[in-house]
Enzyme design. Structure first.
Site, short mmCIF file in Angstrom:
data_model
loop_
_atom_site.label_atom_id
_atom_site.label_comp_id
_atom_site.label_asym_id
_atom_site.label_seq_id
_atom_site.Cartn_x
_atom_site.Cartn_y
_atom_site.Cartn_z
N THR A 117 -51.52 0.47 49.60
CA THR A 117 -50.73 -0.65 49.11
C THR A 117 -49.35 -0.69 49.74
O THR A 117 -48.78 0.36 50.07
CB THR A 117 -50.59 -0.57 47.57
OG1 THR A 117 -49.85 -1.70 47.12
CG2 THR A 117 -49.85 0.69 47.15
N TYR A 141 -49.90 3.29 38.84
CA TYR A 141 -50.88 2.77 39.80
C TYR A 141 -50.40 2.98 41.24
O TYR A 141 -51.12 3.54 42.08
CB TYR A 141 -51.17 1.28 39.55
CG TYR A 141 -51.80 0.63 40.76
CD1 TYR A 141 -53.12 0.90 41.11
CD2 TYR A 141 -51.06 -0.22 41.61
CE1 TYR A 141 -53.69 0.35 42.26
CE2 TYR A 141 -51.62 -0.76 42.75
CZ TYR A 141 -52.94 -0.48 43.07
OH TYR A 141 -53.49 -1.02 44.20
N1 LIG Z 1 -55.80 -6.74 44.92
C1 LIG Z 1 -54.59 -6.34 45.33
O1 LIG Z 1 -53.60 -7.04 45.11
C2 LIG Z 1 -54.43 -5.05 46.10
C3 LIG Z 1 -53.24 -4.80 46.77
C4 LIG Z 1 -53.10 -3.59 47.46
C5 LIG Z 1 -54.14 -2.67 47.45
N2 LIG Z 1 -55.28 -2.94 46.76
C6 LIG Z 1 -56.36 -1.93 46.76
O2 LIG Z 1 -57.54 -2.52 47.25
C7 LIG Z 1 -58.68 -1.93 46.62
C8 LIG Z 1 -59.59 -3.01 46.10
O3 LIG Z 1 -58.88 -3.81 45.17
P1 LIG Z 1 -59.52 -5.12 44.54
O4 LIG Z 1 -58.43 -6.10 44.37
O5 LIG Z 1 -60.74 -5.52 45.27
O6 LIG Z 1 -59.91 -4.57 43.09
P2 LIG Z 1 -61.26 -4.79 42.27
O7 LIG Z 1 -60.99 -4.31 40.88
O8 LIG Z 1 -61.75 -6.18 42.44
O9 LIG Z 1 -62.27 -3.81 43.02
C9 LIG Z 1 -62.32 -2.43 42.79
C10 LIG Z 1 -63.78 -2.06 42.73
O10 LIG Z 1 -63.89 -0.64 42.60
C11 LIG Z 1 -64.93 -0.36 41.66
N3 LIG Z 1 -64.65 0.98 41.14
C12 LIG Z 1 -63.55 1.41 40.47
N4 LIG Z 1 -63.65 2.72 40.18
C13 LIG Z 1 -64.83 3.14 40.71
C14 LIG Z 1 -65.48 4.40 40.76
N5 LIG Z 1 -64.95 5.51 40.20
N6 LIG Z 1 -66.67 4.50 41.38
C15 LIG Z 1 -67.24 3.40 41.96
N7 LIG Z 1 -66.66 2.18 41.93
C16 LIG Z 1 -65.47 2.05 41.30
C17 LIG Z 1 -64.83 -1.46 40.64
O11 LIG Z 1 -66.00 -1.67 39.89
C18 LIG Z 1 -64.50 -2.67 41.54
O12 LIG Z 1 -65.68 -3.31 41.98
C19 LIG Z 1 -58.13 -1.00 45.54
O13 LIG Z 1 -58.16 0.32 46.03
C20 LIG Z 1 -56.70 -1.46 45.37
O14 LIG Z 1 -55.85 -0.41 44.95
C21 LIG Z 1 -55.46 -4.11 46.10
#
Ligand SMILES: NC(=O)c1ccc[n+]([C@@H]2O[C@H](COP(=O)([O-])OP(=O)(O)OC[C@H]3O[C@@H](n4cnc5c(N)ncnc54)[C@H](O)[C@@H]3O)[C@@H](O)[C@H]2O)c1
Length: 330
Positions: A117, A141
């Site tokens: 992030t 987070y």
């Molecule tokens: N969306 C944002 O604004 C953003 C910004 C920066 C970084 N990120 C990072 O990008 C990644 C994806 O984010 P996103 O927005 O798609 O979130 P999201 O919640 O849509 O997707 C996360 C996925 O991980 C799965 N998951 C969580 N824990 C798990 C586990 N222990 N085992 C298997 N599956 C698991 C969830 O079911 C979900 O499908 C994350 O790592 C997040 O930290 C997101």
């Protein structure tokens, strides 16, 4: 080429999976569905399970010995929840990531592309940051992401693991073909509030108009999720060249200029028929200038630049919002 995508039934992971498909890379999805959508794994190699579960990982690598890299998107991502329940966040994002890496190494998989992030930077006076800027996470987070990066770097220094951390800023939009998008109704950042203001007819509050930005309003770095996904495809394809002699490195995925709140409103109003009105308001407690990436490392190493504008991202967010309920109910 075949890759494992953890969290591949979530917003970003599912979009990365579609971009991989289109680039001729076969995605294999591992997702516990704690927040993800089973629908987003449909038609793909999909394993419902936890990243910490060695049995599932061994099964995946047994059935797909040709997996050459992992895109690690799985995480819990809701900042206020992480403040209320930090133990759960450290367990989900840090402890389970450590177990995942052990399972990967045991199965001979050493290329890890990590979803990190840009929200953990301490922004400079004008809000701009590069990969060397100070890291000062403001939530459990964000700190879990910083801890993971440090943990992966330490492990990479002493094992065959090689890690590229892609630091996303503020993803917006949806898969342009509307196969997938955000599961939640509104994005958590200003765009969500704009969509809400548009729906209710209430004015949108520009909170803070005295920041050191182009127009005094706060600044963020909105990036279309398809651009993010494309960066993953490039990073996967050229992983070994990108890492070079390093064992781990980080790359910002941002626009280089950022978008102020007022610019976001202007972009929003350029794609909707009924413009949202705004009202200036003082900063709220805890409000910060925000951050945007001024780095060109992604351009240098990935030959990557965003292709979509903020207005494109807003338009795709709105298009997704209109079909979201029916796609998810299907
Ligand atoms: N969306 C944002 O604004 C953003 C910004 C920066 C970084 N990120 C990072 O990008 C990644 C994806 O984010 P996103 O927005 O798609 O979130 P999201 O919640 O849509 O997707 C996360 C996925 O991980 C799965 N998951 C969580 N824990 C798990 C586990 N222990 N085992 C298997 N599956 C698991 C969830 O079911 C979900 O499908 C994350 O790592 C997040 O930290 C997101």
């Amino acid at each position: 080429m075949k890759v494992l995508i953890t969290g591949g039934a979530g917003f970003i992971g599912s979009t990365v999976a579609s971009a991989c498909d289109e680039a001729g890379i076969t995605p294999v999805i591992l997702d516990s569905l704690v927040t993800g959508q089973r629908k987003f794994g449909r038609g793909r190699h999909f394993y419902e399970g936890d990243i910490a579960d060695g049995t599932v990982l061994d099964k995946i690598f047994g059935e797909h010995p040709d997996i050459t890299a992992v895109v690690h998107c799985a995480a819990l991502i809701v900042v206020p929840d992480s403040v209320l329940d930090p133990v759960r966040y450290y367990e989900a994002n840090v402890a389970k990531s450590l177990e995942l890496v052990q399972h990967l190494l045991r199965n001979g998989c050493s290329r890890l592309l990590f979803s990190s992030t840009g929200s953990f930077y301490q922004p400079g006076v004008d809000g701009s940051v590069n990969e060397d800027s100070a890291i000062a996470p403001e939530s459990p987070y964000a700190r879990t992401k910083a801890v993971c990066e440090g943990m992966f770097a330490d492990i990479a220094a002493g094992t065959p693991l090689r890690v590229v951390s892609l630091r996303y800023f503020n993803p917006i939009g949806a898969d342009p073909q509307l196969r997938t998008g955000l599961q939640t109704r509104y994005p958590t950042h200003a765009l969500g509030k704009l969509i809400e203001a548009h729906e209710t007819g209430e004015p949108f509050q520009v909170t803070g108009t005295d920041y050191a930005t182009r127009d005094g309003s706060g600044i963020r770095d909105y990036i279309h999720v398809w651009d993010l996904a494309s960066a993953h495809v490039t990073a996967l394809t050229a992983f070994d060249q990108i890492v070079g002699h390093a064992t781990s490195l980080a790359i910002n995925l941002g626009t280089g200029t950022g978008t102020t709140v007022r610019e976001l409103v202007a972009a929003f109003n350029s794609v909707v028929e009924e413009p949202v009105t705004t009202v200036d308001a003082p900063r709220r407690p805890g409000d910060v200038i925000g951050a945007f990436s001024r780095s060109d490392r992604a351009k240098q190493l990935l030959d990557w630049e965003p292709r979509y504008t903020v207005a494109d991202g807003i338009a795709d967010s709105l298009r997704w919002s209109a079909v979201r309920d029916s796609v998810l109910a299907d």
